[in-house]
Design a protein around this motif. Structure first.
Motif, PDB file in Angstrom:
ATOM      1  N   SER A 230     -15.027   9.105  -7.940  1.00  0.00           N
ATOM      2  CA  SER A 230     -13.883   8.365  -7.134  1.00  0.00           C
ATOM      3  C   SER A 230     -12.661   9.894  -6.681  1.00  0.00           C
ATOM      4  O   SER A 230     -12.138   9.215  -5.706  1.00  0.00           O
ATOM      5  CB  SER A 230     -13.492   7.179  -7.354  1.00  0.00           C
ATOM      6  OG  SER A 230     -12.949   7.516  -8.357  1.00  0.00           O
ATOM      7  N   ASP A 234     -14.211   8.294  -1.275  1.00  0.00           N
ATOM      8  CA  ASP A 234     -13.089   7.459  -1.256  1.00  0.00           C
ATOM      9  C   ASP A 234     -14.454   5.935  -2.041  1.00  0.00           C
ATOM     10  O   ASP A 234     -15.991   5.658  -1.037  1.00  0.00           O
ATOM     11  CB  ASP A 234     -12.885   6.956   0.483  1.00  0.00           C
ATOM     12  CG  ASP A 234     -12.467   5.142   0.227  1.00  0.00           C
ATOM     13  OD1 ASP A 234     -12.859   4.984  -0.077  1.00  0.00           O
ATOM     14  OD2 ASP A 234     -11.652   6.302   1.089  1.00  0.00           O
ATOM     15  N   VAL A 236     -14.427   2.724  -2.123  1.00  0.00           N
ATOM     16  CA  VAL A 236     -14.563   2.024  -1.380  1.00  0.00           C
ATOM     17  C   VAL A 236     -15.811   1.901  -0.014  1.00  0.00           C
ATOM     18  O   VAL A 236     -16.465   1.528   0.504  1.00  0.00           O
ATOM     19  CB  VAL A 236     -13.486   1.232  -0.185  1.00  0.00           C
ATOM     20  CG1 VAL A 236     -13.680   0.292   0.770  1.00  0.00           C
ATOM     21  CG2 VAL A 236     -12.319   1.073  -1.802  1.00  0.00           C
ATOM     22  N   GLU A 264      -3.947   0.344  -8.364  1.00  0.00           N
ATOM     23  CA  GLU A 264      -5.386   0.906  -6.644  1.00  0.00           C
ATOM     24  C   GLU A 264      -6.521   0.722  -7.065  1.00  0.00           C
ATOM     25  O   GLU A 264      -7.479   0.876  -6.174  1.00  0.00           O
ATOM     26  CB  GLU A 264      -4.620   2.693  -7.391  1.00  0.00           C
ATOM     27  CG  GLU A 264      -4.491   3.339  -8.496  1.00  0.00           C
ATOM     28  CD  GLU A 264      -3.578   3.262  -9.381  1.00  0.00           C
ATOM     29  OE1 GLU A 264      -3.938   4.213 -10.256  1.00  0.00           O
ATOM     30  OE2 GLU A 264      -2.716   2.423  -9.203  1.00  0.00           O
ATOM     31  N   THR A 265      -7.363   0.818  -9.094  1.00  0.00           N
ATOM     32  CA  THR A 265      -8.252   0.589  -8.514  1.00  0.00           C
ATOM     33  C   THR A 265      -8.808  -1.414  -8.270  1.00  0.00           C
ATOM     34  O   THR A 265      -9.536  -1.360  -7.870  1.00  0.00           O
ATOM     35  CB  THR A 265      -8.527   0.940  -9.988  1.00  0.00           C
ATOM     36  OG1 THR A 265      -7.698   0.500 -10.955  1.00  0.00           O
ATOM     37  CG2 THR A 265      -9.363   2.337  -9.831  1.00  0.00           C
ATOM     38  N   GLN A 268      -9.146  -1.093  -4.889  1.00  0.00           N
ATOM     39  CA  GLN A 268     -10.467  -1.049  -3.744  1.00  0.00           C
ATOM     40  C   GLN A 268     -11.357  -1.784  -4.209  1.00  0.00           C
ATOM     41  O   GLN A 268     -12.289  -2.110  -3.210  1.00  0.00           O
ATOM     42  CB  GLN A 268     -11.058   0.568  -4.703  1.00  0.00           C
ATOM     43  CG  GLN A 268      -9.564   1.603  -4.987  1.00  0.00           C
ATOM     44  CD  GLN A 268      -9.799   2.823  -5.553  1.00  0.00           C
ATOM     45  OE1 GLN A 268     -10.475   2.991  -6.551  1.00  0.00           O
ATOM     46  NE2 GLN A 268      -9.462   4.327  -5.310  1.00  0.00           N
TER      47      GLN A 268
END
Length: 366
Positions: A230, A234, A236, A264-265, A268
């Motif tokens: 990652s 990206d 996702v 942030e994760t 995602q």
């Protein structure tokens, strides 16, 4: 009472100490366990850094296996000589969760009533109610789960926390089954265990996401069919692409396990789910972290479920013996989680190695 050698954290941020402690004889509902092995978990480091409580001094260690040495009055579930894995969910049987049959959510899990102490009488706070960086420890008898005595102590002791958390996040909380697609974000010990759980359940594809090449390799060894760096792509978009190749029209994975514990994760993971997909948070956030700003229409429109996984939603008496049997049959490679075996005096150095990311578990072996 007897005296044994143990590892304590005396004050916030200070290096751990090897010292002598007093272990009381077991009282009603208690057991003294001779510790055979105990994993060095990141939670122990959190205790040392004051990130969980400030009840110093702490007796560290909680991912342990050992032999029951003695039991107090009225203990019937275990007996001296039993090989056990210690757990921090000793269900009470009386709270509202237990009474409705959800024992794995017990809201009143209990620990030993008596306290272990330093030789000057200072009471110790055992990590997660266990305190197993010690030659012997005092626990509630319900914290002892009998398993196959032929199993390797260093391997099966890890079911006491991190490995069970990851396996359970996939199998119990995420309800992963054959034919489901799974993504795991964060491939430390817990994340790799979630990968192993997904593989055990027959999921495919199983997508491991991390920024560390060594951790991604470990995930592949435990059953990941795809890996995503990652830091270079990206995650996702990569999860969606991989799942769409397998299932036409898929917009992500059926189950996404977030094993980092950061906003942030988590974001995602939210968007890496397919429609009606499940997000499982098993990474432990710090108290200051907030749920990311996500439009409520996205929560509604994607459907599915946003879950947290407590200890892999496990019931130790149900899950530990089964998983140890799978290990003994060669179907669950718990040995792969043991990066190194160390001595009791090496715990501080093991904490240092955690920061380099090249160990799944250092395990103290007595």
């Amino acid at each position: 009472m007897q005296q044994v050698t143990a590892v304590i954290a005396r004050s916030k941020g200070a290096p751990v100490e090897l010292t002598t402690i007093n272990v009381p004889d077991p009282g009603p509902g208690e057991a003294v366990v001779k510790v055979l092995a105990c994993g060095v978990c990141h939670t122990d480091l959190h205790y040392r850094e004051g990130g969980i409580k400030d009840d110093f001094p702490f007796l560290l260690g909680h991912e342990a296996s050992g032999i029951v040495e003695s039991v107090g009055p009225d203990v019937t579930g275990v007996a001296p000589g039993d090989f056990v894995v210690l757990n921090w969910r000793a269900v009470c049987g009386e709270c509202r969760a237990c009474k409705r049959g959800d024992l794995h959510y017990c809201f009143n899990t209990h620990n030993a009533t008596q306290r272990m102490t330093l030789t000057d009488g200072t009471e110790l706070s055992p990590a997660l109610g266990i305190g197993a960086f010690a030659e012997k420890t005092l626990v509630a008898a319900g914290q002892c789960t009998k398993v196959d005595p032929g199993a390797r102590p260093a391997a099966v002791g890890l079911l006491g926390c991190g490995v069970m958390a990851g396996l359970g996040a996939a199998i119990n909380t995420g309800a992963v089954t054959r034919g489901r697609s799974v993504a795991v974000i964060g491939c430390g010990g817990v994340g790799v265990a979630a990968v192993a759980g997904a593989a055990l359940a027959g999921a495919s594809p199983i997508i491991a996401v991390d920024i560390d090449a060594q951790k991604l390799e470990a995930a592949k060894r435990m059953g990941a069919t795809h890996t995503v760096d990652s830091s270079a792509a990206d995650p996702v978009e990569e999860i969606r692409r991989i799942c769409a190749e397998r299932f036409e029209g898929a917009e992500g994975a059926d189950v996404v396990v977030e094993a980092v514990g950061r906003p942030e994760t988590w974001r995602q993971a939210f968007y890496a789910r397919d429609l009606a997909g499940v997000l499982v948070l098993v990474g432990v956030p710090t108290p200051d972290m907030k749920v990311p700003d996500i439009p409520l229409i996205d929560v509604f429109g994607r459907g599915g479920a946003l879950k947290s996984s407590w200890y892999g939603d496990c019931l130790p008496s149900r899950d530990f013996p089964v998983l140890v049997d799978l290990y003994r049959q060669g179907r669950l490679d718990l040995d792969a989680f043991v990066t190194e075996e160390i001595g009791l005096g090496d715990v501080e150095a093991a904490f240092d190695r955690m920061h380099h990311g090249n160990v799944l578990r250092s395990v103290v072996v007595f």
